[in-house]
Write a protein that holds these residues in place. Structure first.
Motif, PDB file in Angstrom:
ATOM      1  N   PHE B 167       0.836  -1.192   0.000  1.00 48.78           N
ATOM      2  CA  PHE B 167       0.000   0.000   0.000  1.00 48.78           C
ATOM      3  C   PHE B 167       0.883   1.259   0.000  1.00 48.78           C
ATOM      4  N   VAL B 170       2.438   1.682  -3.391  1.00 47.99           N
ATOM      5  CA  VAL B 170       1.443   2.049  -4.397  1.00 47.99           C
ATOM      6  C   VAL B 170       1.015   3.506  -4.197  1.00 47.99           C
ATOM      7  N   LEU B 171       0.857   3.909  -2.941  1.00 47.26           N
ATOM      8  CA  LEU B 171       0.436   5.293  -2.665  1.00 47.26           C
ATOM      9  C   LEU B 171       1.404   6.286  -3.290  1.00 47.26           C
ATOM     10  N   ARG B 172       2.685   5.940  -3.303  1.00 51.41           N
ATOM     11  CA  ARG B 172       3.685   6.847  -3.883  1.00 51.41           C
ATOM     12  C   ARG B 172       4.189   6.353  -5.232  1.00 51.41           C
ATOM     13  N   TRP B 173       3.602   5.251  -5.703  1.00 51.60           N
ATOM     14  CA  TRP B 173       4.024   4.642  -6.965  1.00 51.60           C
ATOM     15  C   TRP B 173       5.547   4.579  -7.058  1.00 51.60           C
ATOM     16  N   HIS B 174       6.124   3.961  -6.020  1.00 51.65           N
ATOM     17  CA  HIS B 174       7.553   3.651  -6.006  1.00 51.65           C
ATOM     18  C   HIS B 174       7.762   2.462  -6.940  1.00 51.65           C
ATOM     19  N   LYS B 229       4.601   5.579   9.433  1.00 49.99           N
ATOM     20  CA  LYS B 229       3.610   5.531   8.360  1.00 49.99           C
ATOM     21  C   LYS B 229       3.087   4.123   8.127  1.00 49.99           C
ATOM     22  N   GLY B 232       0.165   3.396  10.058  1.00 47.80           N
ATOM     23  CA  GLY B 232      -0.986   4.102   9.487  1.00 47.80           C
ATOM     24  C   GLY B 232      -1.578   3.339   8.309  1.00 47.80           C
ATOM     25  N   TYR B 233      -0.711   2.763   7.467  1.00 51.57           N
ATOM     26  CA  TYR B 233      -1.191   1.993   6.320  1.00 51.57           C
ATOM     27  C   TYR B 233      -1.923   0.739   6.801  1.00 51.57           C
ATOM     28  N   ALA B 236      -5.406   1.719   7.922  1.00 52.92           N
ATOM     29  CA  ALA B 236      -6.283   1.990   6.781  1.00 52.92           C
ATOM     30  C   ALA B 236      -6.768   0.673   6.165  1.00 52.92           C
ATOM     31  N   LEU B 237      -5.864  -0.267   5.989  1.00 49.52           N
ATOM     32  CA  LEU B 237      -6.260  -1.551   5.394  1.00 49.52           C
ATOM     33  C   LEU B 237      -7.144  -2.348   6.353  1.00 49.52           C
ATOM     34  N   ILE B 240     -10.710  -1.349   6.011  1.00 50.26           N
ATOM     35  CA  ILE B 240     -11.326  -1.905   4.802  1.00 50.26           C
ATOM     36  C   ILE B 240     -11.593  -3.404   4.963  1.00 50.26           C
TER      37      ILE B 240
END
Lengths: 313, 313
Positions: B167, B170-174, B229, B232-233, B236-237, B240
């Protein structure tokens, strides 16, 4: 708290820009961001006739207002979805705005014109309401644009919307959707061009824009959308944005610049399979298009083939 | 609530499997899932010598336990990171487990062997602690494996960890990280093979596994990680996952089957640029490797070149 531009007292802070703005410069920021998105992605040519899909909510009314102010030729399209009082109230907001700005509002009513509404249509088609609604809207936007001789359909999807949709598509790696989640879809195969000029602006900014511009919009969320997954994705991203302002922007624009291309081939392959629906003429990859199947299941009137506008374009 | 397998009273429900399990069949499920991951991704051959990176937490101790039970030749590696009481307590848990299972524990101590600890090292290198720690651990796991003649380094990353890392990437498209976020990294360029056999099991399952097996692990999160962080991820998951059980599994495994390949080229190109660090011999794309730079900044002893094991492999 002072405006970044003029140092007068500010009325809004935008954390991802790390800046505050007075009313005048906030409204300018919104116009500039829309102009930047339009330019960056080649969304609209000044000679284009634009049809903006208007729900009566903050995003679509702000978009209509912004496009008019930027000098584009833009009419509104209101779709009555038959969601009880919510639909009546939202239609009134759309009409009031059109009258105030002396702009043209095209109206289509699902119950009157197609014989079904979203609540019963969704049930009959065994789809969640947001799915039946999105499907109906996409079809009818296209149709109204083609029949009215418009070059472009503009929708009020903002950065929060696009980031949440992207998050949903990434969570399930819907690679075919990822290949076409773009701020512009070019006209092709009978589809008009589709653009999302608000992708550089967030939900909170759009609400503030309407308040500052005196635009009276429907504040309630659609009652059918309560508890849907999309809102859950927004909540998840909001929690991350609080800790790291700019996360949503980086997620969406990082996708566009560094990842979208990697999913393009699948979307292109799917496009090549499109052919006209034998019932209504809209492009589809299935025997009959999803909209016609929905209408039949919902017991509505089968749509007649699209009548292309013969007027001047 | 009854066990899906034997219909006896269940002790745990796993919502993403939509099933409940008794102790016996839950432990079997964990073993089966690890065996399945190992087989599916060709992680470990029975003839391999495995070094499992042990922190004293639930995941790494459970992994060690599971690999021993599945019959693999596996020793543990404990890295003392110099994080005060937390490090002492976690080391004691690792030692106690090793003694209980009569397994071999290799120990490396950052302050004693390299002259710095994570809190001061991170400050000196101006990195967040989790970054300095991850960098040090990766380097020293590799080194210990090569020096000890091990074929594979196994780490206790579970499904929740991998989904959260994914996540974040993907959030920063590394894209360069996405290209190598895999459950197996093959041995190459001086790196030993690295495997994550717990990718099919979640955090809650690993805690339950330890409780049911009587494995005494350190329950506290690392004090340096509070508020990072990554957590935090995970939050968030988790939000969901509550609404849609199985989301994390689908996110991670959907990535592996439908998206990872699309990011591979960049990771491969980066690998081609690797050369040995002139100071320690570890592969790097920079002049001096990030670990050696960290050690120098932290005022520690410069590492000596890796001594490959000359013993039987």
């Amino acid at each position: 708290m002072r405006c970044r531009v003029c140092r007068q007292p500010a009325v809004i802070d935008i954390r991802r820009h790390n800046a505050n703005f007075c009313t005048e410069h906030f409204l300018k920021l919104c116009r500039d961001q829309v102009a930047k998105a339009i330019g960056e992605f080649d969304m609209i040519d000044p000679s284009d006739r634009v049809l903006v899909a208007v729900s009566g909510g903050k995003d679509s009314l702000a978009l209509w207002d912004l496009l008019l102010d930027l000098g584009y030729q833009v009419d509104g399209l209101y779709l009555g979805l038959g969601i009880g009082d919510y639909s009546h109230a939202s239609r009134d907001h759309a009409r009031a705005f059109a009258q105030q700005r002396q702009a043209k509002l095209v109206e289509v009513d699902l119950p009157t014109d197609y014989g079904y509404d979203i609540p019963t249509g969704a049930k009959a088609a065994r789809r969640v309401p947001c799915s039946a609604c999105g499907l109906s809207k996409r079809h009818l936007f296209d149709r109204a644009a083609l029949e009215g001789g418009y070059d472009v359909v503009a929708t009020g999807h903002n950065l929060d919307d696009e980031a949440a949709v992207l998050f949903g598509n990434v969570l399930r790696w819907h690679t075919e959707y990822l290949g076409r989640q773009l701020p512009v879809l070019p006209a092709a195969n009978g589809f008009p061009r589709k653009v999302k000029p608000l992708v550089r602006l967030g939900e909170r900014e759009m609400a503030a824009y309407c308040v500052m511009r005196g635009i009276d919009y429907i504040v309630e969320e659609c009652p059918m959308a309560v508890g849907n997954k999309h809102l859950g994705y927004k909540d998840a991203l909001n929690a991350i944005e609080v800790t790291s302002p700019g996360s949503k922007h980086d997620f969406y624009f990082g996708f566009l610049s560094r990842a979208a291309e990697r999913f393009r081939s699948q979307a292109t392959a799917e496009q090549a399979e499109l052919h006209p629906c034998p019932s209504c003429g809209a492009p589809t990859t299935a025997d009959t298009c999803a909209f016609c199947r929905l209408v039949v299941r919902a017991g509505g009137q089968a749509p007649v083939p699209v009548q292309l506008s013969t007027g001047p374009r």
